[in-house]
Design a protein around this motif. Structure first.
Motif, mmCIF file in Angstrom:
data_model
loop_
_atom_site.group_PDB
_atom_site.id
_atom_site.type_symbol
_atom_site.label_atom_id
_atom_site.label_comp_id
_atom_site.label_asym_id
_atom_site.label_seq_id
_atom_site.Cartn_x
_atom_site.Cartn_y
_atom_site.Cartn_z
ATOM 1 N N TRP A 126 0.841 -1.197 0.000
ATOM 2 C CA TRP A 126 0.000 0.000 0.000
ATOM 3 C C TRP A 126 0.874 1.243 0.000
ATOM 4 C CZ3 TRP A 126 -5.073 0.602 -0.734
ATOM 5 C CH2 TRP A 126 -5.917 -0.505 -0.542
ATOM 6 N N VAL A 127 0.456 2.219 -0.778
ATOM 7 C CA VAL A 127 1.143 3.515 -0.800
ATOM 8 C C VAL A 127 0.115 4.588 -0.466
ATOM 9 C CG1 VAL A 127 2.331 5.210 -2.272
ATOM 10 C CG2 VAL A 127 2.855 2.763 -2.486
ATOM 11 N N ARG A 128 0.529 5.537 0.368
ATOM 12 C CA ARG A 128 -0.333 6.665 0.698
ATOM 13 C C ARG A 128 0.286 7.939 0.118
ATOM 14 N NH1 ARG A 128 -3.943 7.495 4.647
ATOM 15 N NH2 ARG A 128 -3.309 5.624 5.786
ATOM 16 N N ILE A 129 -0.554 8.778 -0.486
ATOM 17 C CA ILE A 129 -0.083 10.094 -0.925
ATOM 18 C C ILE A 129 -0.524 11.101 0.130
ATOM 19 C CG2 ILE A 129 -0.172 11.858 -2.734
ATOM 20 C CD1 ILE A 129 -0.883 9.636 -4.719
ATOM 21 N N SER A 130 0.467 11.654 0.819
ATOM 22 C CA SER A 130 0.159 12.687 1.815
ATOM 23 C C SER A 130 -0.110 13.961 1.029
ATOM 24 C CB SER A 130 1.357 12.890 2.743
ATOM 25 O OG SER A 130 2.463 13.338 2.002
ATOM 26 N N THR A 131 -1.342 14.400 1.052
ATOM 27 C CA THR A 131 -1.752 15.498 0.166
ATOM 28 C C THR A 131 -1.411 16.846 0.788
ATOM 29 O OG1 THR A 131 -3.931 15.321 1.162
ATOM 30 C CG2 THR A 131 -3.596 14.193 -0.906
ATOM 31 N N SER A 132 -0.426 17.510 0.197
ATOM 32 C CA SER A 132 -0.087 18.843 0.704
ATOM 33 C C SER A 132 -0.834 19.924 -0.071
ATOM 34 C CB SER A 132 1.427 19.075 0.658
ATOM 35 O OG SER A 132 1.929 18.811 -0.615
ATOM 36 N N GLU A 133 -1.372 19.565 -1.238
ATOM 37 C CA GLU A 133 -2.094 20.568 -2.044
ATOM 38 C C GLU A 133 -3.131 19.847 -2.907
ATOM 39 O OE1 GLU A 133 0.496 23.364 -4.310
ATOM 40 O OE2 GLU A 133 -0.850 22.903 -5.978
ATOM 41 N N ILE A 134 -4.356 20.312 -2.885
ATOM 42 C CA ILE A 134 -5.409 19.776 -3.758
ATOM 43 C C ILE A 134 -6.049 20.957 -4.484
ATOM 44 C CG2 ILE A 134 -7.574 18.481 -3.896
ATOM 45 C CD1 ILE A 134 -6.900 17.078 -1.344
ATOM 46 N N THR A 135 -5.994 20.913 -5.796
ATOM 47 C CA THR A 135 -6.608 21.999 -6.572
ATOM 48 C C THR A 135 -7.411 21.386 -7.708
ATOM 49 O OG1 THR A 135 -4.592 22.149 -7.900
ATOM 50 C CG2 THR A 135 -4.823 23.745 -6.107
ATOM 51 N N GLY A 136 -8.427 22.098 -8.134
ATOM 52 C CA GLY A 136 -9.235 21.612 -9.250
ATOM 53 C C GLY A 136 -9.581 22.772 -10.158
ATOM 54 N N ARG A 137 -9.689 22.462 -11.441
ATOM 55 C CA ARG A 137 -10.022 23.513 -12.398
ATOM 56 C C ARG A 137 -11.008 22.963 -13.411
ATOM 57 N NH1 ARG A 137 -4.707 26.130 -14.667
ATOM 58 N NH2 ARG A 137 -4.535 24.125 -15.737
ATOM 59 N N LYS A 138 -11.889 23.803 -13.875
ATOM 60 C CA LYS A 138 -12.747 23.333 -14.958
ATOM 61 C C LYS A 138 -12.932 24.412 -16.012
ATOM 62 C CE LYS A 138 -17.176 23.974 -12.703
ATOM 63 N NZ LYS A 138 -18.252 23.339 -12.009
ATOM 64 N N ILE A 139 -13.205 23.941 -17.213
ATOM 65 C CA ILE A 139 -13.363 24.855 -18.339
ATOM 66 C C ILE A 139 -14.682 25.603 -18.188
ATOM 67 C CG2 ILE A 139 -13.735 24.965 -20.842
ATOM 68 C CD1 ILE A 139 -11.796 22.536 -21.036
ATOM 69 N N VAL A 140 -14.609 26.906 -18.323
ATOM 70 C CA VAL A 140 -15.809 27.739 -18.254
ATOM 71 C C VAL A 140 -16.498 27.657 -19.612
ATOM 72 C CG1 VAL A 140 -16.680 30.063 -17.825
ATOM 73 C CG2 VAL A 140 -14.543 29.316 -16.749
ATOM 74 N N LEU A 141 -17.741 27.163 -19.617
ATOM 75 C CA LEU A 141 -18.470 27.078 -20.888
ATOM 76 C C LEU A 141 -19.034 28.446 -21.246
ATOM 77 C CD1 LEU A 141 -20.277 23.672 -20.513
ATOM 78 C CD2 LEU A 141 -18.339 24.236 -21.967
ATOM 79 N N ARG A 142 -18.850 28.817 -22.502
ATOM 80 C CA ARG A 142 -19.424 30.087 -22.967
ATOM 81 C C ARG A 142 -20.908 29.907 -23.212
ATOM 82 N NH1 ARG A 142 -15.118 33.332 -25.361
ATOM 83 N NH2 ARG A 142 -13.261 32.535 -24.337
ATOM 84 N N ARG A 143 -21.679 30.862 -22.793
ATOM 85 C CA ARG A 143 -23.147 30.754 -22.923
ATOM 86 C C ARG A 143 -23.650 31.730 -23.953
ATOM 87 N NH1 ARG A 143 -23.581 28.200 -17.523
ATOM 88 N NH2 ARG A 143 -21.589 28.835 -16.712
#
Lengths: 143, 143
Positions: A126-143
Motif C-alpha cells: 500500500w502507498v499513501r499520498i500525503s496530500t499537501s495541495e489539492i486543486t481543481g479547475r474546470k473549463i468555463v463554458l461560454r453561454r
C-alpha cells in the motif's frame, strides 16, 4: 460572454472548491500518478481509494513502489472530458508518496475495497499520498 | 486462465505495439502532460495534435511554456477505461518539450486544426514533444 460563480485562474479556468475536489476524488475509480523515475517524469494510471482525505493505492514491486520507498514528491490527477461540449475538468493532488508499513493500518486499508483493475500480478504493498495541495479547475463554458 | 497474443510486461500488462500506440495518439483529443515545476512533478490535461509522429499542443504563458523553453524532459499520457469490465489501457510518451519558433512551422501547425477546449485565454505558443520513447500497455482480461 462568460458567466461563472467561481474564481477564475490565470488560464481562464474556474477553480473548483476543495470540498468538490475531494468528492470527485472519492467518486473516481482511477487517476494518474506522476513521479520522477531515474530523473525523468513518468505517468502511470492507477486505481485509487480514499482514506480520509488522503489517496491510497495498491502496488507491486516497481517504479511506483520505489518512489514511495524514497518518499518522493508526486502528483496525482483525475479528470473528466465532454468532447461534444468541448468541456472538461481536472483535480490535481500534490504531495509525497509513502509506503504503509504499519500492520494495523494495512489491515484497515485492506478492508477499503480498493482493487486494481490490473490484477494479473498481486499488488501487496500500500502507498499513501500525503496530500499537501489539492486543486481543481474546470473549463468555463461560454453561454 | 489468461490468453494474449501480445507480450506481457512485469506487471502482467499486455504491451501495445508501437503502430497501435501512434493510432491511439492520433484518435485521442486530450491527454496529460507531466513535467517538473520548481522541482516537483506536475500533471496538467491538454488537447494535443499529432505532427507526424510527434505530439504538439498550443499553450499560453505559464508552467507548461516554461518547461518547453527550458527543453525539459516530459511525459505525456493518454488512456481509456472500461469501469464495468475493469479494463483499461494507456499510452505513455517520454521525451523533451520544445517551443516551436520557426514561423513556417508555426503556420503549418496552425493549419492542423488543433484547438484547446479551454479557450478563455488565447494560447498562441506551440510546443512540440520530441518523442524518444512511446510505450503502451493494456490490462489483460481474464476469460
Amino acid at each position: 460572454m462568460t458567466t461563472s460563480a467561481l474564481p477564475i485562474d490565470h488560464s481562464g479556468l474556474e477553480m473548483i472548491p476543495m470540498v468538490d475536489c475531494l468528492n470527485r476524488l472519492r467518486s473516481a475509480r482511477m487517476g494518474r500518478l506522476a513521479f520522477f523515475s531515474d530523473g525523468y517524469p513518468m505517468i502511470l494510471p492507477i486505481n485509487h481509494g480514499m482514506d480520509g482525505d488522503s489517496i491510497v493505492f495498491r502496488t507491486a514491486q516497481g517504479s511506483k513502489l520505489a518512489a514511495a520507498e524514497n518518499e518522493m514528491p508526486v502528483a496525482y490527477e483525475i479528470d473528466g472530458t465532454d468532447v461534444d461540449r468541448r468541456a472538461g475538468w481536472s483535480v490535481l493532488v500534490r504531495g509525497e508518496a509513502r509506503t504503509v508499513d504499519n500492520p494495523g493500518e494495512v489491515d484497515r486499508l485492506n478492508r477499503l475495497g480498493v482493487w486494481p483493475f490490473a490484477d494479473a500480478v498481486e499488488r501487496t504493498h500500500w502507498v499513501r499520498i500525503s496530500t499537501s495541495e489539492i486543486t481543481g479547475r474546470k473549463i468555463v463554458l461560454r453561454r
